[in-house]
Design a protein around this motif. Structure first.
Motif, PDB file in Angstrom:
ATOM      1  N   LYS A 125       0.832  -1.199   0.000  1.00  0.00           N
ATOM      2  CA  LYS A 125       0.000   0.000   0.000  1.00  0.00           C
ATOM      3  C   LYS A 125       0.869   1.254   0.000  1.00  0.00           C
ATOM      4  CE  LYS A 125      -2.531  -0.937   3.743  1.00  0.00           C
ATOM      5  NZ  LYS A 125      -3.700  -0.992   4.668  1.00  0.00           N
ATOM      6  N   ILE A 126       0.511   2.181  -0.873  1.00  0.00           N
ATOM      7  CA  ILE A 126       1.236   3.440  -0.950  1.00  0.00           C
ATOM      8  C   ILE A 126       0.264   4.590  -0.712  1.00  0.00           C
ATOM      9  CG2 ILE A 126       2.567   4.991  -2.444  1.00  0.00           C
ATOM     10  CD1 ILE A 126       3.734   2.589  -3.812  1.00  0.00           C
ATOM     11  N   GLU A 152      -4.759   3.774   7.447  1.00  0.00           N
ATOM     12  CA  GLU A 152      -4.453   2.734   6.450  1.00  0.00           C
ATOM     13  C   GLU A 152      -3.103   2.056   6.685  1.00  0.00           C
ATOM     14  OE1 GLU A 152      -6.649   1.720   4.479  1.00  0.00           O
ATOM     15  OE2 GLU A 152      -8.090   3.375   4.538  1.00  0.00           O
ATOM     16  N   THR A 153      -2.259   2.665   7.516  1.00  0.00           N
ATOM     17  CA  THR A 153      -0.874   2.213   7.708  1.00  0.00           C
ATOM     18  C   THR A 153      -0.228   1.674   6.429  1.00  0.00           C
ATOM     19  OG1 THR A 153      -1.560   0.051   8.509  1.00  0.00           O
ATOM     20  CG2 THR A 153      -1.136   1.751  10.175  1.00  0.00           C
ATOM     21  N   PRO A 154      -0.006   2.582   5.460  1.00  0.00           N
ATOM     22  CA  PRO A 154       0.615   2.161   4.196  1.00  0.00           C
ATOM     23  C   PRO A 154       2.063   1.727   4.409  1.00  0.00           C
ATOM     24  CG  PRO A 154       0.517   4.550   4.335  1.00  0.00           C
ATOM     25  CD  PRO A 154      -0.242   4.029   5.513  1.00  0.00           C
ATOM     26  N   ASP A 155       2.600   0.982   3.425  1.00  0.00           N
ATOM     27  CA  ASP A 155       3.999   0.544   3.494  1.00  0.00           C
ATOM     28  C   ASP A 155       4.941   1.689   3.161  1.00  0.00           C
ATOM     29  OD1 ASP A 155       3.550  -2.384   3.901  1.00  0.00           O
ATOM     30  OD2 ASP A 155       2.402  -2.076   2.069  1.00  0.00           O
ATOM     31  N   LEU A 174       8.167   3.569   5.661  1.00  0.00           N
ATOM     32  CA  LEU A 174       8.947   4.511   4.852  1.00  0.00           C
ATOM     33  C   LEU A 174       8.160   5.767   4.469  1.00  0.00           C
ATOM     34  CD1 LEU A 174      10.486   1.838   2.515  1.00  0.00           C
ATOM     35  CD2 LEU A 174      11.824   3.358   3.954  1.00  0.00           C
ATOM     36  N   ILE A 175       8.818   6.912   4.595  1.00  0.00           N
ATOM     37  CA  ILE A 175       8.216   8.162   4.130  1.00  0.00           C
ATOM     38  C   ILE A 175       9.191   8.811   3.154  1.00  0.00           C
ATOM     39  CG2 ILE A 175       7.411  10.470   4.748  1.00  0.00           C
ATOM     40  CD1 ILE A 175       6.523   9.394   7.450  1.00  0.00           C
ATOM     41  N   ILE A 176       8.743   8.957   1.904  1.00  0.00           N
ATOM     42  CA  ILE A 176       9.578   9.593   0.884  1.00  0.00           C
ATOM     43  C   ILE A 176       8.995  10.979   0.618  1.00  0.00           C
ATOM     44  CG2 ILE A 176      10.387   9.505  -1.508  1.00  0.00           C
ATOM     45  CD1 ILE A 176      10.172   6.437  -1.325  1.00  0.00           C
ATOM     46  N   LYS A 223      13.217   0.269  -2.487  1.00  0.00           N
ATOM     47  CA  LYS A 223      12.906   0.391  -1.055  1.00  0.00           C
ATOM     48  C   LYS A 223      12.165  -0.850  -0.575  1.00  0.00           C
ATOM     49  CE  LYS A 223      14.175   4.646  -0.393  1.00  0.00           C
ATOM     50  NZ  LYS A 223      15.451   4.785   0.271  1.00  0.00           N
ATOM     51  N   ILE A 224      11.233  -1.296  -1.419  1.00  0.00           N
ATOM     52  CA  ILE A 224      10.412  -2.428  -1.012  1.00  0.00           C
ATOM     53  C   ILE A 224      11.253  -3.679  -0.901  1.00  0.00           C
ATOM     54  CG2 ILE A 224       8.659  -3.995  -1.937  1.00  0.00           C
ATOM     55  CD1 ILE A 224       7.172  -1.317  -2.632  1.00  0.00           C
TER      56      ILE A 224
END
Length: 229
Positions: free
Chosen positions: A6-7, A47-50, A78-80, A119-120
């Motif tokens: 999830k993004i 949503e707690t995205p990846d 991760l936060i980009i 990253k993933i």
């Protein structure tokens, strides 16, 4: 690739958001969207995205505030940060809001996708958030934290990258060029003095006596070595 990744895409420019979302959908990601800081915060916590792709300039709340707030509430993925200006990058480098990485606009979609895939591959394959323990310390690269004797020490993006590379290459002599390549990448117009300055700052955070470092050792004429059994 798993459909389950999830993004969260936070961007107030609707055209850009549409383009990025379309591309991410086509790559098999599940995308959640928000156009302002308040909605973004709520969405990220629900949503707690990846991965969060977070625009720096947002109506209402700045990206940096969103980042700080969700980190304070325990979000450790991760936060980009997506940023339009070099000055913003300097701000991200100087203060750490818990940003994992950044990409500057205008960006090429392929570059963004490659960055996310990368990253993933590295962070989501380990079931829990990565962490590296040494001596009385623990490094958590996703949230840029160094836990030292139970206390949190924040690292900047570059310090974080440098330490992570050392921890992945323990007891190996690493020359300066290799380290600069790893930390700043190909287009880096960076000199060894800049690298050495970051090393000095990092030593102050991890060494008991930064002037005679126990872990981050200088290898004369070559580079550095992270010494730890």
């Amino acid at each position: 690739m798993s459909k389950e990744i999830k993004i969260a895409l936070v961007e107030d420019d609707e055209n850009l958001r549409f383009l990025v979302a379309e591309r991410l959908h086509s790559e098999g990601y599940k995308v959640f969207e928000a156009g302002n800081g308040d909605d973004a915060e709520k969405m990220i916590l629900e949503e707690t995205p990846d991965i969060v792709l977070l625009d720096w300039m947002l109506p209402g709340k700045q990206g940096s505030d969103v980042c700080t707030n969700v980190r304070n509430q325990g979000f450790d993925k991760l936060i980009i940060m997506m940023t339009a200006k070099a000055q913003d990058v300097d701000k991200i480098e100087a203060y750490n809001f818990g940003v994992s990485d950044y990409i500057t606009k205008p960006f090429n979609m392929d570059v963004l996708v490659a960055m996310i895939d990368n990253k993933i591959k590295f962070s989501l394959n380990s079931e829990k958030a990565e962490s590296y323990k040494f001596a009385n310390m623990e490094h958590q690269p996703n949230t840029h934290l160094l836990i030292k004797d139970g206390r949190k020490v924040e690292l900047t993006i570059l310090e974080n990258r440098i330490l992570l590379y050392f921890l992945k290459n323990k007891n190996k002599v690493i020359n300066r060029e290799e380290l600069m390549m790893e930390v700043w990448g190909y287009n880096a117009d960076v000199n060894t003095r800049t690298l050495d300055m970051h090393i000095v700052r990092l030593r102050k955070k991890i060494e008991a006596n930064p002037d005679s470092p126990q872990y981050l050792q200088t290898v004369r004429g070559i580079g550095y070595k992270f010494a730890y059994e």
